[in-house]
Design a protein around this motif. Structure first.
Motif, PDB file in Angstrom:
ATOM      1  N   LEU A 296       7.205  13.328   0.681  1.00 32.37           N
ATOM      2  CA  LEU A 296       8.161  13.392   1.738  1.00 32.37           C
ATOM      3  C   LEU A 296       7.820  12.805   2.831  1.00 32.37           C
ATOM      4  CD1 LEU A 296      11.166  14.057   2.362  1.00 32.37           C
ATOM      5  CD2 LEU A 296      10.624  16.266   3.060  1.00 32.37           C
ATOM      6  N   VAL A 297       6.697  12.898   3.588  1.00 32.22           N
ATOM      7  CA  VAL A 297       6.277  12.492   4.736  1.00 32.22           C
ATOM      8  C   VAL A 297       6.219  10.842   4.520  1.00 32.22           C
ATOM      9  CG1 VAL A 297       4.336  12.296   6.062  1.00 32.22           C
ATOM     10  CG2 VAL A 297       5.222  14.667   5.643  1.00 32.22           C
ATOM     11  N   VAL A 298       5.165  10.701   3.462  1.00 25.13           N
ATOM     12  CA  VAL A 298       4.930   9.260   3.165  1.00 25.13           C
ATOM     13  C   VAL A 298       6.223   8.370   3.109  1.00 25.13           C
ATOM     14  CG1 VAL A 298       4.068   7.681   1.433  1.00 25.13           C
ATOM     15  CG2 VAL A 298       2.667   9.537   2.178  1.00 25.13           C
ATOM     16  N   ILE A 299       7.149   8.994   2.636  1.00 23.34           N
ATOM     17  CA  ILE A 299       8.443   8.330   2.233  1.00 23.34           C
ATOM     18  C   ILE A 299       9.126   8.105   3.579  1.00 23.34           C
ATOM     19  CG2 ILE A 299      10.711   8.278   1.301  1.00 23.34           C
ATOM     20  CD1 ILE A 299       9.498   9.602  -1.091  1.00 23.34           C
ATOM     21  N   ILE A 300       9.305   9.280   4.275  1.00 21.62           N
ATOM     22  CA  ILE A 300       9.844   8.970   5.796  1.00 21.62           C
ATOM     23  C   ILE A 300       9.222   8.024   6.564  1.00 21.62           C
ATOM     24  CG2 ILE A 300      10.271  10.150   8.004  1.00 21.62           C
ATOM     25  CD1 ILE A 300      10.858  12.650   6.341  1.00 21.62           C
ATOM     26  N   LEU A 301       7.808   8.104   6.549  1.00 19.98           N
ATOM     27  CA  LEU A 301       6.948   6.902   7.353  1.00 19.98           C
ATOM     28  C   LEU A 301       7.179   5.565   6.793  1.00 19.98           C
ATOM     29  CD1 LEU A 301       3.502   8.824   7.743  1.00 19.98           C
ATOM     30  CD2 LEU A 301       5.492   8.211   9.544  1.00 19.98           C
ATOM     31  N   ALA A 302       7.355   5.665   5.646  1.00 18.27           N
ATOM     32  CA  ALA A 302       7.629   4.125   4.961  1.00 18.27           C
ATOM     33  C   ALA A 302       8.869   3.497   5.492  1.00 18.27           C
ATOM     34  CB  ALA A 302       7.611   4.139   3.434  1.00 18.27           C
ATOM     35  N   LEU A 303       9.944   4.366   5.386  1.00 22.11           N
ATOM     36  CA  LEU A 303      11.571   3.813   5.754  1.00 22.11           C
ATOM     37  C   LEU A 303      11.358   3.682   7.251  1.00 22.11           C
ATOM     38  CD1 LEU A 303      13.544   6.499   3.774  1.00 22.11           C
ATOM     39  CD2 LEU A 303      12.965   4.002   3.485  1.00 22.11           C
ATOM     40  N   MET A 304      10.546   4.421   8.202  1.00 20.28           N
ATOM     41  CA  MET A 304      10.601   4.085   9.514  1.00 20.28           C
ATOM     42  C   MET A 304       9.540   2.829   9.709  1.00 20.28           C
ATOM     43  SD  MET A 304      10.153   7.872  10.997  1.00 20.28           S
ATOM     44  CE  MET A 304       9.589   7.344  12.566  1.00 20.28           C
ATOM     45  N   GLY A 305       8.811   2.624   8.898  1.00 19.37           N
ATOM     46  CA  GLY A 305       7.953   1.309   9.322  1.00 19.37           C
ATOM     47  C   GLY A 305       6.910   1.433   9.670  1.00 19.37           C
ATOM     48  N   ARG A 306       6.257   2.627   9.825  1.00 13.46           N
ATOM     49  CA  ARG A 306       5.017   3.117  10.520  1.00 13.46           C
ATOM     50  C   ARG A 306       4.011   3.328   9.675  1.00 13.46           C
ATOM     51  NH1 ARG A 306       5.874   5.480  15.875  1.00 13.46           N
ATOM     52  NH2 ARG A 306       8.105   5.675  16.172  1.00 13.46           N
TER      53      ARG A 306
ATOM     54  N   ILE B 263       0.894  -1.208   0.001  1.00 12.52           N
ATOM     55  CA  ILE B 263       0.212  -0.060  -0.100  1.00 12.52           C
ATOM     56  C   ILE B 263       0.831   1.358  -0.099  1.00 12.52           C
ATOM     57  CG2 ILE B 263      -1.411   1.393   1.434  1.00 12.52           C
ATOM     58  CD1 ILE B 263      -3.040  -1.165   2.196  1.00 12.52           C
ATOM     59  N   SER B 264       1.836   1.040   0.928  1.00 12.49           N
ATOM     60  CA  SER B 264       2.890   2.317   0.562  1.00 12.49           C
ATOM     61  C   SER B 264       3.644   2.674  -0.328  1.00 12.49           C
ATOM     62  CB  SER B 264       3.777   2.319   1.990  1.00 12.49           C
ATOM     63  OG  SER B 264       4.613   1.226   1.683  1.00 12.49           O
ATOM     64  N   THR B 265       3.973   1.612  -1.235  1.00 11.54           N
ATOM     65  CA  THR B 265       4.588   1.540  -2.547  1.00 11.54           C
ATOM     66  C   THR B 265       3.434   2.351  -3.513  1.00 11.54           C
ATOM     67  OG1 THR B 265       5.878  -0.380  -2.001  1.00 11.54           O
ATOM     68  CG2 THR B 265       5.767   0.328  -4.537  1.00 11.54           C
ATOM     69  N   ILE B 266       2.186   1.875  -3.670  1.00 13.46           N
ATOM     70  CA  ILE B 266       1.167   2.278  -4.539  1.00 13.46           C
ATOM     71  C   ILE B 266       0.924   3.768  -3.978  1.00 13.46           C
ATOM     72  CG2 ILE B 266      -1.098   2.043  -5.133  1.00 13.46           C
ATOM     73  CD1 ILE B 266      -1.138  -1.024  -4.628  1.00 13.46           C
ATOM     74  N   LEU B 267       0.893   4.049  -2.968  1.00 15.11           N
ATOM     75  CA  LEU B 267       0.584   5.538  -2.687  1.00 15.11           C
ATOM     76  C   LEU B 267       1.839   6.385  -2.921  1.00 15.11           C
ATOM     77  CD1 LEU B 267      -1.235   7.187  -1.051  1.00 15.11           C
ATOM     78  CD2 LEU B 267       0.070   7.029   1.122  1.00 15.11           C
ATOM     79  N   ILE B 268       2.918   6.016  -2.906  1.00 15.44           N
ATOM     80  CA  ILE B 268       4.012   6.675  -3.225  1.00 15.44           C
ATOM     81  C   ILE B 268       4.297   6.823  -4.803  1.00 15.44           C
ATOM     82  CG2 ILE B 268       6.816   6.726  -3.595  1.00 15.44           C
ATOM     83  CD1 ILE B 268       6.852   5.305  -0.727  1.00 15.44           C
ATOM     84  N   ILE B 269       3.849   5.892  -5.563  1.00 13.72           N
ATOM     85  CA  ILE B 269       3.618   5.954  -7.026  1.00 13.72           C
ATOM     86  C   ILE B 269       2.600   6.976  -7.337  1.00 13.72           C
ATOM     87  CG2 ILE B 269       2.979   4.782  -9.151  1.00 13.72           C
ATOM     88  CD1 ILE B 269       4.467   2.333  -7.789  1.00 13.72           C
ATOM     89  N   ILE B 270       1.558   7.084  -6.734  1.00 14.52           N
ATOM     90  CA  ILE B 270       0.383   7.972  -6.884  1.00 14.52           C
ATOM     91  C   ILE B 270       0.779   9.385  -6.657  1.00 14.52           C
ATOM     92  CG2 ILE B 270      -1.956   8.481  -6.394  1.00 14.52           C
ATOM     93  CD1 ILE B 270      -2.594   5.673  -5.973  1.00 14.52           C
ATOM     94  N   LEU B 271       1.344   9.404  -5.647  1.00 13.23           N
ATOM     95  CA  LEU B 271       1.896  10.694  -5.362  1.00 13.23           C
ATOM     96  C   LEU B 271       3.008  11.437  -6.073  1.00 13.23           C
ATOM     97  CD1 LEU B 271       2.158  10.589  -1.332  1.00 13.23           C
ATOM     98  CD2 LEU B 271       0.592  12.098  -2.643  1.00 13.23           C
TER      99      LEU B 271
END
Length: 52
Positions: free
Chosen positions: A41-51, A3-11
């Motif tokens: 940027l916020v989504v990428i940081i959250l995805a890297l933190m695993g949250r 889901i985070s990958t799809i959200l990053i692609i959409i953003l």
């Protein structure tokens, strides 16, 4: 994680689409792309933190 990958692609797609290149959008400045950039940027940081 999918889901985070799809959200990053959409953003990213929205960020590219928000760049003011059309004549009617030049007066907008970089507001729309700046806001989408911050959201990305916020989504990428959250995805890297695993949250996310």
């Amino acid at each position: 994680m999918a889901i985070s990958t799809i959200l990053i692609i959409i953003l990213v797609i929205l960020l590219i689409g928000a760049v003011p290149t059309w004549p009617h959008a030049r007066s907008w400045g970089y507001g729309p792309s700046g806001l989408l950039g911050v959201a990305l940027l916020v989504v990428i940081i959250l995805a890297l933190m695993g949250r996310f």
